[in-house]
Design an enzyme around this catalytic site. Structure first.
Site, PDB file in Angstrom:
ATOM      1  CG  ASP A 135     -11.577 -25.487  -1.855  1.00  9.68           C
ATOM      2  OD1 ASP A 135     -12.520 -24.933  -2.701  1.00  9.68           O
ATOM      3  OD2 ASP A 135     -11.578 -25.303  -0.725  1.00  9.68           O
ATOM      4  CE  LYS A 159     -16.252 -23.570  -4.011  1.00  7.80           C
ATOM      5  NZ  LYS A 159     -16.633 -23.735  -2.707  1.00  7.80           N
ATOM      6  NE  ARG A 216     -11.414 -21.487  -7.297  1.00 11.59           N
ATOM      7  CZ  ARG A 216     -11.014 -21.856  -6.026  1.00 11.59           C
ATOM      8  NH1 ARG A 216     -11.697 -22.589  -5.347  1.00 11.59           N
ATOM      9  NH2 ARG A 216     -10.599 -20.640  -5.188  1.00 11.59           N
TER      10      ARG A 216
HETATM   11  C1  S3P Z   1     -14.975 -23.588   3.119  1.00 12.65           C
HETATM   12  C2  S3P Z   1     -15.938 -24.430   2.368  1.00 12.65           C
HETATM   13  C3  S3P Z   1     -15.920 -24.457   0.840  1.00 12.65           C
HETATM   14  C4  S3P Z   1     -14.616 -24.241   0.099  1.00 12.65           C
HETATM   15  C5  S3P Z   1     -13.994 -23.180   0.781  1.00 12.65           C
HETATM   16  C6  S3P Z   1     -13.731 -23.101   2.465  1.00 12.65           C
HETATM   17  C7  S3P Z   1     -15.069 -23.578   4.538  1.00 12.65           C
HETATM   18  O1  S3P Z   1     -16.852 -23.700   0.170  1.00 12.65           O
HETATM   19  O2  S3P Z   1     -14.595 -24.221  -1.095  1.00 12.65           O
HETATM   20  O3  S3P Z   1     -12.573 -22.869   0.206  1.00 12.65           O
HETATM   21  O4  S3P Z   1     -13.863 -23.369   5.061  1.00 12.65           O
HETATM   22  O5  S3P Z   1     -15.956 -23.649   5.111  1.00 12.65           O
HETATM   23  P1  S3P Z   1     -18.437 -24.130   0.101  1.00 12.65           P
HETATM   24  O6  S3P Z   1     -18.969 -24.031   1.699  1.00 12.65           O
HETATM   25  O7  S3P Z   1     -18.827 -22.656  -0.314  1.00 12.65           O
HETATM   26  O8  S3P Z   1     -18.436 -25.197  -0.562  1.00 12.65           O
END
Ligand code: S3P
Length: 428
Positions: free
Chosen positions: A316, A343, A347
């Site tokens: 992120d 995302k 991005r």
């Molecule tokens: C998150 C996991 C991440 C991250 C998101 C929050 C989470 O996504 O990018 O902002 O809280 O489990 P991904 O699991 O798709 O990588």
């Protein structure tokens, strides 16, 4: 709402950014599935976490203090949720949706989940496929890949061992949460470590969890017990201010109480490799999560290559790291980050387009970007946020060192994860 950022020097002070988004979501989820009253301190009142709160209220959970950072969740146990009498609107929140689909699969009721324009385009088969293989019954467009998705409850879920093709905490968590409703032990094996808040909190709430490297297992039908959860400040939000302090002349910021879970702290490693003057102070632990205060000063940045297993640990933070890279001496390469394309927006495309609009030379890669620095940032332009909170805040930080003001369209999306961002910048 458009946001205008004027060039600035001397960012100085001690600030506390809002609570961690990932932990806030999970505290409400596990608090709802536990027996008793879970107190949450430092909850993130951003829109994504409020989507989680609303969804559990819609399923009969009483939650006190909604809209405040301190809340009480009156859990009803693993089997205490009620059928929602309307569609669950999960807003912009991918985390709510993916984790929730795992939970919904284990209920004995019918439910329909949907979300905003962005969320309805994001891939959900990454969770409906494995949870479907456990016996979960999902229906939706493109073979239950796209919201709205209907979950037909009342299925017997079977424990599984799932080898995830992607290092995603949302996928891992969804399967583990479905595993709470299965007989036996459910295991997820990841290709690289992703954030581990679900397994830490499941353990904290009393589930039987084992972790061995990239393998995480949970036993079905645990008795989860209410706990007090203190949410640290979100390192992903702190990252915007760390980079702001590093690239803005004559700055020194202390960010208090930041969560430093090793599966989230890739940004610290990357900034240190970029020669950022960064110090961790007062390191301590709160409900199983390491935290510290972070001091950052204006720095002479160096380029870096960011790739491989560190990517999920800073996924992120890549948009704001791209801004930092524009001020670093040499060519920074960010690769193996194709997940950025799915995302809240694509991005990679968004950052390449908007950094180019700010006069920077950036090369797009299928799995990331390359940027040689240091380069001057040209203001006097209007940038698009793509309705993506992290893109909006990254561009705002770039605006601090542009030669003229930068305008960012649709900046209200910042409230998804960082309510008070604008006011905090203004105070500084
Ligand atoms: C998150 C996991 C991440 C991250 C998101 C929050 C989470 O996504 O990018 O902002 O809280 O489990 P991904 O699991 O798709 O990588």
């Amino acid at each position: 709402m458009d946001l205008t950022i004027k060039p600035k020097t001397n960012l100085e002070g001690t600030v506390k950014v809002p609570g961690d988004k990932s932990i806030s979501h999970r505290a409400v989820m596990l608090g709802s599935l536990a027996e008793g009253t879970t107190e949450i301190e430092g909850f993130l009142t951003g829109e994504d976490c409020l989507s989680t709160v609303q969804a559990f209220q819609d399923m009969g959970i009483e939650i006190e203090g909604v809209g405040n950072t301190n809340m009480k969740v009156h859990g009803q146990g693993l089997h205490g949720l009620e059928e929602p009498d309307n569609v669950l609107d999960l807003g912009n929140s991918g985390t709510t949706t993916r984790l929730m689909l795992g939970i919904l699969a284990g209920q004995d009721f019918y439910s329909v989940a949907t979300g905003d324009d962005s969320l309805r385009q994001r891939p959900m088969a990454r969770v409906t496929d494995p949870v479907g293989d456990m016996g979960g019954k999902f229906f939706g467009r493109d073979n239950a890949n796209l919201l709205p998705i209907t979950t037909i409850g009342g299925q017997d879920l079977e424990a599984c061992t799932y080898h995830s093709p992607v290092a995603s905490a949302q996928v891992k968590s969804s399967v583990l949460l479905a595993g709470l409703y299965a007989d036996g032990e459910t295991t997820v094996v990841e290709p690289a470590k992703s954030r581990d808040h679900t397994e830490r909190l499941l353990d904290y709430f009393g589930a039987d969890v084992t972790v061995d490297g990239l393998t995480v297992s949970v036993k079905g039908e645990p008795q989860l017990k209410a706990k007090k959860v203190i949410v640290p400040s979100d390192i992903s939000s702190a990252a915007f201010l760390m980079v702001a302090a590093a690239i803005t002349p004559d700055s020194e910021l202390v960010l208090e109480n930041v969560g430093l879970n090793p599966t989230r702290a890739g940004v610290i490693e990357a900034l240190e490799a970029m020669n950022v003057d960064l110090e961790l102070l007062n390191e301590r632990e709160v409900n199983g999560e390491p935290i510290a205060d972070i001091k950052v000063k204006t720095s002479q940045l160096q380029s870096v290559v960011i790739e491989g297993d560190i990517i999920p640990l800073l996924i992120d933070e890549i948009p704001i790291l791209a801004v930092a890279a524009s001020q670093a001496d040499g060519k920074t390469i960010i690769k193996d980050a194709e997940e950025l394309r799915v995302k809240e927006t694509d991005r990679i495309d968004a950052m390449v387009t908007e950094l180019t609009r700010l006069g920077l030379e950036v090369t797009e890669r299928e799995d990331g970007l390359e940027i040689a620095g240091p380069q001057e940032i040209k203001g006097g332009v209007t940038c698009s946020s793509y309705d993506d909170h992290r893109v909006a805040m990254s561009l705002a930080v770039a605006g601090l060192i542009a030669d003229e003001p930068v305008e960012i369209e649709e900046a209200e999306c910042i409230n998804i994860s960082f309510p008070g961002f604008k006011e905090l910048l203004m105070d500084l």
